[in-house]
Enzyme design. Structure first.
Site, PDB file in Angstrom:
ATOM      1  N   GLU A 250      78.367  84.370  88.054  1.00 58.95           N
ATOM      2  CA  GLU A 250      78.067  85.738  88.102  1.00 58.95           C
ATOM      3  C   GLU A 250      78.148  86.239  89.497  1.00 58.95           C
ATOM      4  OE1 GLU A 250      74.534  86.609  89.355  1.00 58.95           O
ATOM      5  OE2 GLU A 250      73.167  84.695  89.100  1.00 58.95           O
TER       6      GLU A 250
ATOM      7  N   ASP B 211      66.941  87.979  81.436  1.00 56.32           N
ATOM      8  CA  ASP B 211      68.075  87.037  81.165  1.00 56.32           C
ATOM      9  C   ASP B 211      67.539  86.143  80.266  1.00 56.32           C
ATOM     10  OD1 ASP B 211      69.322  87.639  83.576  1.00 56.32           O
ATOM     11  OD2 ASP B 211      68.207  86.073  84.793  1.00 56.32           O
TER      12      ASP B 211
ATOM     13  N   LYS C  63      73.380  96.526  89.955  1.00 58.57           N
ATOM     14  CA  LYS C  63      72.886  95.229  89.726  1.00 58.57           C
ATOM     15  C   LYS C  63      72.902  95.471  88.221  1.00 58.57           C
ATOM     16  CE  LYS C  63      68.670  92.361  89.183  1.00 58.57           C
ATOM     17  NZ  LYS C  63      67.492  92.375  89.722  1.00 58.57           N
TER      18      LYS C  63
ATOM     19  N   LYS D  13      63.693  81.265  89.074  1.00 59.51           N
ATOM     20  CA  LYS D  13      63.465  81.601  90.718  1.00 59.51           C
ATOM     21  C   LYS D  13      62.131  81.190  90.931  1.00 59.51           C
ATOM     22  CE  LYS D  13      65.970  85.087  90.739  1.00 59.51           C
ATOM     23  NZ  LYS D  13      67.354  85.113  90.004  1.00 59.51           N
TER      24      LYS D  13
HETATM   25  N1  PSU Z   1      70.230  82.963  91.285  1.00 57.68           N
HETATM   26  C1  PSU Z   1      70.144  83.027  92.576  1.00 57.68           C
HETATM   27  N2  PSU Z   1      70.293  84.342  93.266  1.00 57.68           N
HETATM   28  C2  PSU Z   1      70.049  85.654  92.639  1.00 57.68           C
HETATM   29  C3  PSU Z   1      69.963  85.525  91.160  1.00 57.68           C
HETATM   30  C4  PSU Z   1      70.358  84.158  90.618  1.00 57.68           C
HETATM   31  O1  PSU Z   1      70.431  82.181  93.307  1.00 57.68           O
HETATM   32  O2  PSU Z   1      70.123  86.680  93.192  1.00 57.68           O
HETATM   33  C5  PSU Z   1      70.162  86.635  90.251  1.00 57.68           C
HETATM   34  C6  PSU Z   1      70.716  86.654  88.985  1.00 57.68           C
HETATM   35  O3  PSU Z   1      71.585  87.491  88.409  1.00 57.68           O
HETATM   36  C7  PSU Z   1      69.661  86.802  87.965  1.00 57.68           C
HETATM   37  C8  PSU Z   1      68.868  87.883  88.524  1.00 57.68           C
HETATM   38  O4  PSU Z   1      70.088  87.180  86.806  1.00 57.68           O
HETATM   39  O5  PSU Z   1      68.816  87.220  89.964  1.00 57.68           O
HETATM   40  C9  PSU Z   1      67.510  87.985  88.146  1.00 57.68           C
HETATM   41  O6  PSU Z   1      67.126  89.182  88.467  1.00 57.68           O
HETATM   42  P1  PSU Z   1      65.779  90.158  87.449  1.00 57.68           P
HETATM   43  O7  PSU Z   1      64.677  89.105  87.675  1.00 57.68           O
HETATM   44  O8  PSU Z   1      65.931  91.371  87.867  1.00 57.68           O
HETATM   45  O9  PSU Z   1      66.478  89.898  85.942  1.00 57.68           O
END
Ligand code: PSU
Ligand code: MN
Length: 305
Positions: free
Chosen positions: A26, A142, A86, A159
């Site tokens: 990604e 996701d 994004k 995360k």
């Molecule tokens: N993994 C990492 N760093 C990131 C991401 C994943 O180590 O920045 C990204 C991925 O693209 C994931 C996004 O889909 O963060 C999540 O964003 P959100 O919580 O807005 O869905």
């Protein structure tokens, strides 16, 4: 019908036709997750890890109205100039139609990988249920994408800024198998373990690949693999706890919301740990890319229709 929207690099198309292992990567972690120029450098290191594991890397992004599967170096540089959008499931189509430049999140990359016929994908940490869900209702796309698209997603967990117990529950609800690679508990991004169980533990990529293939055979969607961060790159528990508290407090005090929240929190963690969170993040990304390559190489041949 999607042909014009999907541009697969010749080397990747050839690998897919011959059923050789391919790993999708990604780009939101490049444009929004890591500080420049760390992002592009890390993307290239991830590609090298995939190659070392015997698979072909396919870094994905949106350029000139098309989903590019297998960004060349110059394309990756162009994509990562400031201003990339994004992209997740809900804004991907509009970006394509308008010719906007965009990076793909886990959600959008899983979608694009499944369109291209790629079965394995590496990221850092998936998005999930944000803390304070009751007030904000913020759940990453996701999770929905994992449920929908038949791709093995290799991550170090979700995360750490998220509500991990609720995220784990929602994966269960959505029917997404959560496998631990060499671990009985779900990895927590900067930390190797948690109090949360995985559905099954595998210590060998071939056994894991067989389970994922069985899930696909049954018509299941995605499979989430939790690969713990290498021990020497774990953040000490106390450092992590304090940094997350500081990052969440900063978010609370600002108006940040929606798609901007996760990049904001990651950047605050960087500041609160004096850059250590970025070193850990890069280490787990490379580790995940390597395992994804090994899993892709171990997947049984694609069933012929
Ligand atoms: N993994 C990492 N760093 C990131 C991401 C994943 O180590 O920045 C990204 C991925 O693209 C994931 C996004 O889909 O963060 C999540 O964003 P959100 O919580 O807005 O869905
Ligand atoms: Mn969100």
């Amino acid at each position: 019908m999607i042909r014009g929207r999907l541009r697969i690099a010749p080397a990747i198309a050839a690998a897919l036709r011959a059923d050789r292992p391919v790993v999708a990567l990604e780009t939101t972690l490049v444009t929004h997750g890591l500080p420049a120029p760390e992002g592009v450098a890390t993307a290239r290191q991830m590609e090298a890890e995939v190659r070392d594991a015997g698979a072909v890397p396919a870094t994905i992004g949106v350029l000139d109205g098309a989903i590019v599967v297998g960004l060349e170096d110059v394309q990756l540089d162009a994509l990562s100039a400031p201003g990339a959008v994004k992209l997740n499931l809900s804004n991907l189509a509009a970006a394509l139609a308008r010719g906007q430049r965009g990076s793909t999140t886990v959600a959008a990359t899983a979608w694009c990988a499944s369109l291209a016929g790629i079965r394995v994908f590496a990221t850092g940490g998936i998005g999930g249920v944000h803390r304070g869900f009751a007030d904000r209702g913020d759940v990453s796309a996701d999770l929905e994408a994992l449920a929908r698209f038949a791709v093995v997603v290799v991550s170090a967990g979700a995360k750490a800024v998220l509500d991990l117990p609720r995220t784990r529950e929602l994966l269960e609800t959505l029917g997404v198998p959560v496998y631990g690679f060499g671990t009985d508990t779900w990895p927590a991004f900067y930390r190797r373990g948690s109090a949360l169980a995985v559905d099954a533990r595998f210590d060998d990529p071939t056994a894991l690949a067989a389970a994922a293939a069985a899930h696909f055979e049954l018509g299941g969607g995605g499979v989430l693999v939790g690969n713990p961060i290498p021990m020497e790159h774990e953040l000490p528990a106390e450092v992590e706890r304090e940094a997350i508290a500081a990052a969440l407090a900063d978010a609370e005090a600002s108006a940040v919301a929606g798609r901007d929240l996760t990049p904001f929190l990651l950047d605050r963690l960087r500041v609160a740990t004096a850059g250590r969170s970025v070193v850990s993040n890069v280490a787990l990304l490379r580790n995940n890319a390597r395992l994804a390559g090994r899993i892709a190489a171990a997947l049984p041949p694609r069933p012929r229709e």
